[in-house]
Design an enzyme around this catalytic site. Structure first.
Site, PDB file in Angstrom:
ATOM      1  N   ALA A  22       0.812  -1.214   0.000  1.00 25.73           N
ATOM      2  CA  ALA A  22       0.000   0.000   0.000  1.00 25.73           C
ATOM      3  C   ALA A  22       0.848   1.267   0.000  1.00 25.73           C
ATOM      4  CB  ALA A  22      -0.930  -0.004   1.219  1.00 25.73           C
ATOM      5  N   PRO A  43       8.760  -9.290  -3.532  1.00 19.62           N
ATOM      6  CA  PRO A  43       8.217 -10.591  -3.961  1.00 19.62           C
ATOM      7  C   PRO A  43       6.819 -10.471  -4.551  1.00 19.62           C
ATOM      8  CG  PRO A  43       9.191 -10.739  -1.763  1.00 19.62           C
ATOM      9  CD  PRO A  43       9.114  -9.285  -2.102  1.00 19.62           C
ATOM     10  N   ASP A 189     -23.075  29.979 -18.773  1.00 16.50           N
ATOM     11  CA  ASP A 189     -24.430  29.540 -19.075  1.00 16.50           C
ATOM     12  C   ASP A 189     -25.341  29.702 -17.858  1.00 16.50           C
ATOM     13  OD1 ASP A 189     -24.042  28.846 -21.691  1.00 16.50           O
ATOM     14  OD2 ASP A 189     -23.629  26.738 -21.294  1.00 16.50           O
ATOM     15  N   LYS A 211     -28.440  35.597 -21.537  1.00 16.07           N
ATOM     16  CA  LYS A 211     -29.151  36.845 -21.827  1.00 16.07           C
ATOM     17  C   LYS A 211     -28.809  37.415 -23.195  1.00 16.07           C
ATOM     18  CE  LYS A 211     -29.859  38.206 -17.024  1.00 16.07           C
ATOM     19  NZ  LYS A 211     -29.664  39.262 -16.003  1.00 16.07           N
ATOM     20  N   GLY A 242     -22.420  24.457 -17.612  1.00 18.36           N
ATOM     21  CA  GLY A 242     -22.925  23.457 -16.687  1.00 18.36           C
ATOM     22  C   GLY A 242     -22.604  22.061 -17.190  1.00 18.36           C
ATOM     23  N   ASP A 244     -20.672  19.012 -18.514  1.00 19.91           N
ATOM     24  CA  ASP A 244     -19.465  18.838 -19.328  1.00 19.91           C
ATOM     25  C   ASP A 244     -19.637  19.619 -20.633  1.00 19.91           C
ATOM     26  OD1 ASP A 244     -16.949  16.849 -19.862  1.00 19.91           O
ATOM     27  OD2 ASP A 244     -18.089  17.209 -21.701  1.00 19.91           O
ATOM     28  N   THR A 272     -20.712  15.387 -15.604  1.00 21.58           N
ATOM     29  CA  THR A 272     -21.982  15.539 -16.307  1.00 21.58           C
ATOM     30  C   THR A 272     -23.161  15.115 -15.437  1.00 21.58           C
ATOM     31  OG1 THR A 272     -23.304  14.744 -18.178  1.00 21.58           O
ATOM     32  CG2 THR A 272     -21.561  13.304 -17.396  1.00 21.58           C
ATOM     33  N   MET A 326     -32.770  17.232 -20.741  1.00 16.46           N
ATOM     34  CA  MET A 326     -33.594  18.270 -21.372  1.00 16.46           C
ATOM     35  C   MET A 326     -34.881  17.678 -21.950  1.00 16.46           C
ATOM     36  SD  MET A 326     -30.556  20.391 -23.298  1.00 16.46           S
ATOM     37  CE  MET A 326     -29.988  18.939 -24.196  1.00 16.46           C
ATOM     38  N   GLY A 355     -30.266  18.091  -9.643  1.00 16.37           N
ATOM     39  CA  GLY A 355     -29.351  17.198  -8.950  1.00 16.37           C
ATOM     40  C   GLY A 355     -28.113  17.894  -8.442  1.00 16.37           C
TER      41      GLY A 355
END
Length: 395
Positions: A22, A43, A189, A211, A242, A244, A272, A326, A355
Site C-alpha cells: 500500500a 516478492p 451559461d 441573456k 454546466g 461537461d 456531467t 432536457m 441534482g
C-alpha cells in the site's frame, strides 16, 4: 530534528522502491510524475502497481531485496513493514551514500517525504520535525489558498472550455477552478453554479450567455464571436458551462469556431449531470447483473419531430439504462414512443430535479406513469430522466 528542504530533479534517474504494498502504491505515482526511472524490488505487488508494470511505466524484480540493488540509484524508498529488512536496505544505501526514505521509521531515514500539494506549476512541500499532522494541516490550508488564488495570466492563452459540473460548486474540477481564477473574461451559461461566479475577481468581465438576445442559432454565433474577439484581444477567456462542455453543451461548435480563428483552445471536462444526478439520487446508471450499458439522449426535440436524430426503435430494444437530458417537456411523447416501440410500460423510471443542489428532488415510477407523476409533483427543469431496472437497484 531540523531538515534541509530540497527539490530533486529525478527525470531519467533511477529510483529504487523496496516493497510493493500500500505504501509503495501511494508513492510510486509521484515518482513517475517526476520523470524518475522507478524500479521495484518486492516478492509481490499490489494490483495497482501490477498495472503500472504492465503499462511499462515501472520495472519489477520479483524477489526480496539484495544489497547490490541500491547500486546506481539516486534515491531509495523503503516501503516494507519488516524493521530488520528495512534496516538492511538503509544500511546498503548509507554505504553507497544514497539518500533513503523509510516508511517504517522516519528517525532511521536520511530523507523524508514532505506533505505536498501541487497546483499547476506550483509545488508546495511542508516539512516537519515530527508533527506530521500539523504539517499536513498546513499543506491543506496552502492548497485551498492556491486553488482560489489568481494564477499568472501569462500562463494561459486563448479560450478554456470548462465544465462546471452538475450544480454543486464543489463539483467543479480543481483545474477548472484554477483556470476560472486566472480568467480575464468569463462567458457563463444559465446552469453554472452561481457561487462560482461570486468568487470572480472584480475586474473580470462577465458575459451572461443566457441573456444574449437572439434565437438559439444566432445566440451561439454571438457566443462564438465573443470568445474569439476577446481572445484575439489578448485576454484569457473561460467559457464556463454546466456539466461537461461536450455533453449537449455545444462545446464542439465553440472549439471549431476558435480553431478556425487561430485561437488556442483548452478543454477541461466536467462532471456531467447525466451520471451525477442519478447517482446522487441513489441510482447507479450501471449495475452488475442489471445493466451493462447506458445511453444518454437529448430530449429537447420530440420523438415525432423530423429534427430528432435519436433512433427511438433501437433505443427501445436496448436492455440497458436510458438517461434523458432536457426531456421534461417532451416526456409524455418520449415515454409513449418507447412503449410503442416495445419497451414495457412497467419499466422502472425516475426523474431527478436540480441534482447536486440544495433543491434536489426525485421521484420514481414506471415508464407508463412517470410523465404524469412528474407533472403532478410539480417537477421542473433542469431535470434528468432515468429509465431502466437500475431505478429499483438504487437506495
Amino acid at each position: 530534528m531540523s531538515v534541509y528542504p530540497l527539490g530533486l530533479k529525478l527525470t531519467g534517474r533511477r529510483v529504487l522502491m523496496v516493497g510493493g504494498g500500500a505504501v509503495a502504491t501511494r508513492r510510486v505515482p509521484a515518482l513517475i510524475a517526476a520523470g524518475a526511472r522507478v524500479e521495484i524490488v518486492s516478492p509481490d505487488l499490489s494490483p495497482a502497481l501490477h498495472g503500472l508494470v504492465d503499462a511499462g511505466r515501472v520495472t519489477w524484480t520479483a524477489r526480496r531485496f539484495e544489497p547490490g540493488d541500491v547500486e546506481g540509484a539516486w534515491l531509495v524508498h523503503v516501503a516494507i513493514d519488516d524493521p530488520a529488512a528495512a534496516e538492511q536496505v538503509s544500511a546498503a544505501a548509507e554505504e553507497h551514500r544514497i539518500f533513503c526514505v523509510r516508511a517504517d521509521d522516519r528517525e532511521a531515514a536520511t530523507a523524508w517525504t514532505p506533505a505536498v500539494t501541487r497546483q499547476g506549476q506550483v509545488t508546495v512541500a511542508v516539512t516537519d520535525g515530527g508533527d506530521r499532522r500539523r504539517a499536513m494541516a498546513v499543506r491543506d490550508l496552502v492548497a485551498n489558498a492556491l486553488e482560489s488564488a489568481p494564477a499568472a495570466t501569462e500562463e494561459y492563452k486563448g479560450v478554456a472550455l470548462v465544465g462546471a459540473g452538475p450544480g454543486d460548486p464543489e463539483l467543479i474540477t480543481v483545474k477548472g477552478r484554477r483556470l476560472l481564477a486566472a480568467a480575464d473574461v468569463v462567458v457563463a451559461d444559465r446552469l453554472v453554479p452561481g457561487m462560482l461566479l461570486g468568487d470572480l475577481r472584480p475586474e473580470v468581465e462577465f458575459v451572461d450567455a443566457a441573456k444574449i438576445p437572439y434565437g438559439p442559432q444566432k445566440a451561439q454565433e454571438e457566443i462564438n464571436r465573443i470568445l474569439v474577439e476577446r481572445a484575439l484581444e489578448g485576454k484569457f477567456v473561460v467559457r464556463l458551462k454546466g456539466g461537461d462542455p461536450f455533453v449537449f453543451g455545444r462545446g464542439g461548435e465553440e472549439a471549431i469556431a476558435c480553431a478556425q480563428a487561430g485561437v488556442p483552445v483548452l478543454v477541461v471536462p466536467g462532471v456531467t449531470s447525466s451520471i451525477a444526478a442519478p447517482a446522487l439520487a441513489g441510482i447507479p446508471v450501471t449495475h452488475r447483473g442489471v445493466a451493462h450499458e447506458f445511453t444518454v439522449v437529448s430530449g429537447h426535440v420530440a420523438p415525432d419531430s423530423d429534427a430528432s436524430l435519436v433512433d427511438w426503435p433501437a433505443l427501445a430494444r436496448m436492455r440497458g439504462t436510458i438517461v434523458v437530458l432536457m426531456g421534461l417537456k417532451n416526456l409524455p411523447k418520449i415515454a409513449a414512443r418507447l412503449i410503442a416501440e416495445g419497451r414495457s410500460a412497467e419499466t422502472p423510471a425516475a426523474v431527478v430535479q436540480e441534482g447536486s443542489t440544495a433543491h434536489q428532488r426525485s421521484l420514481r415510477g414506471t415508464l407508463g406513469s412517470i410523465a404524469a407523476d412528474a407533472a403532478g409533483a410539480g417537477i421542473h427543469p433542469p431535470a434528468i430522466v432515468v429509465i431502466g431496472d437500475v431505478v429499483h437497484v438504487g437506495v
